[in-house]
Design an enzyme around this catalytic site. Structure first.
Site, short mmCIF file in Angstrom:
data_model
loop_
_atom_site.label_atom_id
_atom_site.label_comp_id
_atom_site.label_asym_id
_atom_site.label_seq_id
_atom_site.Cartn_x
_atom_site.Cartn_y
_atom_site.Cartn_z
N LYS A 37 3.00 48.25 -5.59
CA LYS A 37 1.79 48.46 -4.79
C LYS A 37 1.96 47.94 -3.36
CE LYS A 37 -1.76 48.56 -8.45
NZ LYS A 37 -1.16 48.29 -9.75
N SER A 50 3.49 46.29 -10.95
CA SER A 50 2.54 46.43 -9.84
C SER A 50 3.04 45.90 -8.51
CB SER A 50 1.21 45.75 -10.20
OG SER A 50 0.50 46.53 -11.14
N SER A 89 -4.98 44.19 -8.18
CA SER A 89 -3.99 45.16 -8.67
C SER A 89 -4.63 46.37 -9.33
CB SER A 89 -3.03 44.47 -9.65
OG SER A 89 -1.82 45.16 -9.76
#
Length: 401
Positions: A111, A108, A164
């Site tokens: 991101k 993640s 997230s």
């Protein structure tokens, strides 16, 4: 002093620091442990990204083991990450690193690249987005979007960074034109930043064929994102109130789903590492633990990256992150084993006014050559225009005579 922080469940047995001196991940990521990167029948798996001839950030960063100046003091021990990096976020000096250009899965932490792509796109932060079934059904961590809900782009960015949320990632990708368009824009931005080990294959960071980045690249991406005032504001939030959605008509007896106060997944921020500015966590079975973040003490901002690591019973991953930050703040200001280069970003994506400027690269000749070439081409074009205008005027004079 290292601050001991809690975090995700630890492994029962200690894990030795991975040896990467022989460059096992220079070309491709570590072998997958599940089927998440198996391509569909009839499809071809992406080939690994080419390895640049010149090492981005300086020749010393071509090494795959620990790269450090003894003048900075002893490197923290008990680090389980295969790759890591410590840098001064303002000067761009890489203070120390381990396998900085080794290719690992971002999970993640990608991101951050998605958030920066959205912010660079100029989307109105107050624009209201209605989720689709693909959004609220996204695999993995979720913000809690639901049918009939209404969320601003700011809500989605906050959910993306704070908890997230993969549902928020999917919704933001739709705002960029769909998943394929979003990935194209993310990868173009990575190239502009000279993050040449990076290929986003999913907007959320879920493992997918061809996905890769490196400690060095994550540092470049995070540094650029922190130059954006909106990103810096969001990633510093320990909590954010995320909107709810109404009762679902297709679920008998369902009731309204009220909004709630989401809490950051970054324990260095949540539990008070001194001066913590924010950071982004990540984990998948193939990526293991990943983290990128920064803190400020006095007038100095230190950035760290951790990749392909784990907590152990007596060595928490957050404690490891704190030890890397401590090491950076202890190091003399002149320490430099490499450089975080400044990317060739479009003018519309220039750093936010008032943000700390990125220094131009002193160790990326390719950047300097490309800039000189563009200036020369512009000069030649300008001279050609002047010549054409002069010729036209002469013709007009002759016609009038």
């Amino acid at each position: 002093m290292v601050t001991c922080l809690s975090g995700a469940p630890a492994l029962a047995d200690p894990v030795a620091t991975p040896v990467t001196d022989h460059c096992p991940h220079r070309v491709a990521t570590p072998p997958a442990v599940d089927t998440s990167e198996v391509v569909a029948p009839g499809s071809t798996a992406p080939t690994p990204l080419p390895v640049p001839t010149e090492t981005v950030g300086g020749d010393a960063l071509a090494g795959c083991g620990v790269i450090a100046d003894p003048a900075a003091g002893p490197v923290p021990d008990r680090l389980t990450s295969a790759g890591w990096l410590v840098a001064d976020m303002d000067s761009g000096a890489v203070i120390a690193a381990k396998d900085p250009h080794g290719r690992y899965r971002p999970a993640s932490t990608i991101k951050v690249l998605l958030a920066l792509t959205v912010l660079d796109s100029g989307l109105d932060l107050d624009r209201v987005v209605e989720p689709t079934v693909e959004d609220w059904s996204a695999e993995g961590d979720s913000c809690g979007m639901g049918p009939g809900g209404h969320y601003t782009v700011r809500d989605l960015l906050s959910g993306l960074i704070v908890v997230s949320g993969n549902d928020c990632a999917n919704a933001l990708a739709r705002q960029l034109g769909g998943v394929d368009a979003a990935l194209t824009k993310m990868n173009t931005l990575a190239g502009d930043l000279h993050a040449l080990d990076t290929r986003a294959a999913s907007p959320s960071g879920l493992d997918a064929a061809g996905m890769s980045t490196s400690p060095y690249d994550l540092a470049l991406i995070f540094r650029a994102a922190m130059d954006n005032a909106t990103f810096a504001e969001i990633i510093a939030k320990p909590t954010y109130f995320f909107p709810g959605y109404p009762a679902r008509a297709d679920v008998p007896g369902d009731t309204d789903h009220p909004g709630y106060e989401m809490q950051t997944s970054n324990h260095l921020l949540l539990e008070g590492y001194p001066g913590m500015l924010g950071g982004k966590t990540g984990y998948t079975d193939d990526a293991l633990k990943t983290f990128v973040g920064a803190a400020q003490q006095g007038d100095r901002r230190i950035l760290i990256v951790q990749m392909y690591g784990l907590s152990t019973a007596d060595d928490n991953y957050w404690t490891q992150g704190a030890s890397l930050l401590d090491y950076g703040f202890r190091s003399p200001t002149g320490i430099r084993v490499g450089e975080l280069v400044a990317g060739d970003r479009p003018a519309s994506a220039s750093p936010t006014a008032g943000a700390a400027p990125q220094n131009a690269s002193l160790s990326d000749p390719a950047t300097n050559r490309s800039t000189s070439t563009r200036l020369l081409i512009g000069l030649v074009a300008a001279l050609a225009v002047v010549a054409l205008v002069a010729a036209a005027r002469r013709m007009m004079v002759r016609r009038r005579g």
